[in-house]
Design an enzyme around this catalytic site. Structure first.
Site, PDB file in Angstrom:
ATOM      1  N   SER A 176     107.745  56.156  70.802  1.00 44.37           N
ATOM      2  CA  SER A 176     108.146  54.790  71.020  1.00 44.37           C
ATOM      3  C   SER A 176     106.979  54.199  71.727  1.00 44.37           C
ATOM      4  CB  SER A 176     109.827  55.526  71.959  1.00 44.37           C
ATOM      5  OG  SER A 176     110.658  56.397  71.418  1.00 44.37           O
ATOM      6  N   GLY A 207     113.077  55.181  68.671  1.00 45.79           N
ATOM      7  CA  GLY A 207     111.416  54.791  68.489  1.00 45.79           C
ATOM      8  C   GLY A 207     111.267  53.888  69.007  1.00 45.79           C
ATOM      9  N   CYS A 258     118.192  56.929  72.160  1.00 46.86           N
ATOM     10  CA  CYS A 258     117.538  55.524  72.859  1.00 46.86           C
ATOM     11  C   CYS A 258     117.559  54.781  71.358  1.00 46.86           C
ATOM     12  CB  CYS A 258     116.126  55.925  72.668  1.00 46.86           C
ATOM     13  SG  CYS A 258     115.215  55.395  73.762  1.00 46.86           S
ATOM     14  N   LEU A 259     116.312  54.054  70.885  1.00 42.56           N
ATOM     15  CA  LEU A 259     116.453  53.397  69.227  1.00 42.56           C
ATOM     16  C   LEU A 259     118.212  53.301  68.517  1.00 42.56           C
ATOM     17  CD1 LEU A 259     114.457  50.766  67.366  1.00 42.56           C
ATOM     18  CD2 LEU A 259     114.507  52.896  66.859  1.00 42.56           C
ATOM     19  N   GLN A 311     120.953  52.209  70.083  1.00 45.45           N
ATOM     20  CA  GLN A 311     120.375  50.713  69.453  1.00 45.45           C
ATOM     21  C   GLN A 311     120.878  50.412  68.279  1.00 45.45           C
ATOM     22  OE1 GLN A 311     116.289  50.472  71.089  1.00 45.45           O
ATOM     23  NE2 GLN A 311     117.285  50.592  73.802  1.00 45.45           N
ATOM     24  N   GLY A 361     112.488  49.647  76.506  1.00 38.74           N
ATOM     25  CA  GLY A 361     112.551  47.953  76.661  1.00 38.74           C
ATOM     26  C   GLY A 361     113.477  47.054  76.521  1.00 38.74           C
ATOM     27  N   HIS A 417     116.571  60.054  76.941  1.00 44.36           N
ATOM     28  CA  HIS A 417     116.170  61.321  76.858  1.00 44.36           C
ATOM     29  C   HIS A 417     116.561  62.665  76.810  1.00 44.36           C
ATOM     30  CE1 HIS A 417     113.491  58.934  73.443  1.00 44.36           C
ATOM     31  NE2 HIS A 417     113.200  58.438  74.366  1.00 44.36           N
ATOM     32  N   GLU A 461     116.013  65.045  75.429  1.00 45.86           N
ATOM     33  CA  GLU A 461     115.400  66.082  74.953  1.00 45.86           C
ATOM     34  C   GLU A 461     115.016  66.859  76.007  1.00 45.86           C
ATOM     35  OE1 GLU A 461     115.608  63.980  74.134  1.00 45.86           O
ATOM     36  OE2 GLU A 461     113.251  63.190  74.044  1.00 45.86           O
TER      37      GLU A 461
HETATM   38  N1  LIG Z   1     112.559  55.456  73.499  1.00 47.72           N
HETATM   39  C1  LIG Z   1     113.275  54.634  72.060  1.00 47.72           C
HETATM   40  O1  LIG Z   1     113.414  55.037  71.383  1.00 47.72           O
HETATM   41  C2  LIG Z   1     112.647  53.197  72.680  1.00 47.72           C
HETATM   42  C3  LIG Z   1     113.800  52.025  72.022  1.00 47.72           C
HETATM   43  C4  LIG Z   1     113.223  50.852  71.795  1.00 47.72           C
HETATM   44  N2  LIG Z   1     111.972  50.486  71.000  1.00 47.72           N
HETATM   45  C5  LIG Z   1     113.123  50.284  73.045  1.00 47.72           C
HETATM   46  O2  LIG Z   1     112.687  50.103  73.637  1.00 47.72           O
HETATM   47  O3  LIG Z   1     113.851  49.802  73.472  1.00 47.72           O
END
Ligand SMILES: NC(=O)CC[C@H](N)C(=O)O
Length: 353
Positions: free
Chosen positions: A45, A215, A242-243, A246, A286, A323, A325
């Site tokens: 990421s 990601g 995370c990603l 989203q 981010g 996260h 994990e």
């Molecule tokens: N750790 C991630 O999956 C980050 C998700 C996305 N790229 C963000 O910055 O928000």
């Protein structure tokens, strides 16, 4: 005399010491994590970013591949107050520029006040301030990296066997290794598919759950993953980290937005709205979910109220912005993976009927 320069988008050029030579550019961000530098430096990421460690000494317990989250160093460069030789040698061997002997407190407060910004680095005996500025000026906004998934995803499908009854289709948008092992440790067979897999590719592995990984970059650029989610929503349980949270939210009709400087660290407090319990979490993002679409907010960040967990009993969806994990980080939220596998074995669907 300095042999490294850090050019910031606000016009400043900071002097530093070269620890691994090279020239590069990326979005300047910081993590407050005080351990876990191997995990952070191999977290996909961080692709296209320059990672500043706010903790002053990085590398004091060596470098071990067992702690890597992927096979290569992912940020484009590393900045710390002091890097040990172990870390500097590792980054130099990987061709990733690294600099230290710089006031990282100043960098962190600048990013906090002005937001994540374009940055250029030039390090090594021939480096000049102008080289760093040239790099910074060539740095693209994160959302312009439209095919960033190709940089971090598997090229071909791979299977990780956990020996149990549940099959997980994991869309690899830059997955951390410990997301896969958290699932196989609980007996799931994980079918890792490229970030641009088609609905047919997903159907071919006959999954019990569709999992969208973490990601890098702007989640709105993961169009193929959004299409897959759209195709299977309501048909298959969906999970994401995370990603992944989203992408799933956007695919279901919600939206995301860029944060000023994001959350990166291992002590982000998250409150579960159903139990009122607060847990400490590992984070690296981010962007954040803005409009949650059909999903219900189940967890929020205690510091800024941003969305940390989403759920839909009707659509069988469970996602986390942080996260679970926990590599590095506190293990408070590992139970997320049990919840995902319960969802896959349909217990929640039966309960919701
Ligand atoms: N750790 C991630 O999956 C980050 C998700 C996305 N790229 C963000 O910055 O928000």
């Amino acid at each position: 005399m300095s042999d490294a320069y850090i050019a910031l988008a606000d016009g400043r050029v900071l002097e530093a010491r070269a620890r691994a030579p090279g020239r590069t550019r990326g979005e300047l961000v910081f993590t407050t994590a005080y351990t876990g530098y191997e995990e952070s430096l191999t977290d996909p990421s961080y692709a296209e970013q320059i990672l500043t460690f706010s903790y002053p000494l990085i590398g004091n317990y060596g470098v071990r591949t067992e702690r890597f989250e992927s096979e290569s160093v992912q940020p484009r460069a590393a900045i710390a107050r002091e890097l040990t030789d172990d870390v500097a040698d590792w980054l130099a061997g990987e061709g990733v520029p690294a600099v230290d002997h710089v006031d990282t407190r100043e960098i962190v407060t600048t990013v906090r006040e002005e937001g994540a910004m374009a940055c250029g680095i030039a390090a090594g005996p021939d480096a000049t301030p102008e080289d760093a500025v040239d790099e910074m000026e060539a740095c693209k906004p994160m959302s312009d990296h439209v095919d960033i998934g190709a940089q971090v995803s598997v090229a071909e499908p791979t299977v990780h066997e956990g020996g149990g009854d549940v099959d997980v289709a994991l869309l690899d948008c830059g997955a951390k290794g410990s997301i896969i092992s958290s699932l196989t440790d609980r007996g799931a067979d994980v079918h890792v598919l490229p970030y641009d897999a088609t609905p047919e590719d997903v159907a071919a592995v006959e999954p019990d759950v569709l999992f969208v990984s973490n990601g890098p970059g702007d989640p709105e650029n993961f169009v193929a993953a959004q299409n897959v989610v759209d195709e299977f929503a309501g048909e298959l349980p969906l999970a994401g980290i995370c990603l992944g949270q989203q992408v799933i939210t956007s695919a279901l009709g919600g939206s995301t937005e860029k944060m000023a400087f994001g959350h990166r660290g291992v002590n982000q407090p998250v409150k579960d709205l159903r139990t009122d319990k607060v847990v400490m979490t590992t984070q690296n993002h981010g962007y954040t979910v803005d409009d949650t679409g059909p999903l219900e907010v189940t967890q929020v960040n205690v510091n800024d109220d941003t969305v940390e967990g989403l759920d839909s009993e009707e659509l069988d969806v469970i996602t986390r912005q942080y996260h679970p994990e926990a590599n590095p980080g506190p293990h408070d939220s590992l139970g997320f993976f049990d919840e995902v596998l319960d969802l896959a074995s349909s217990s929640r669907r039966v309960a919701a009927d």
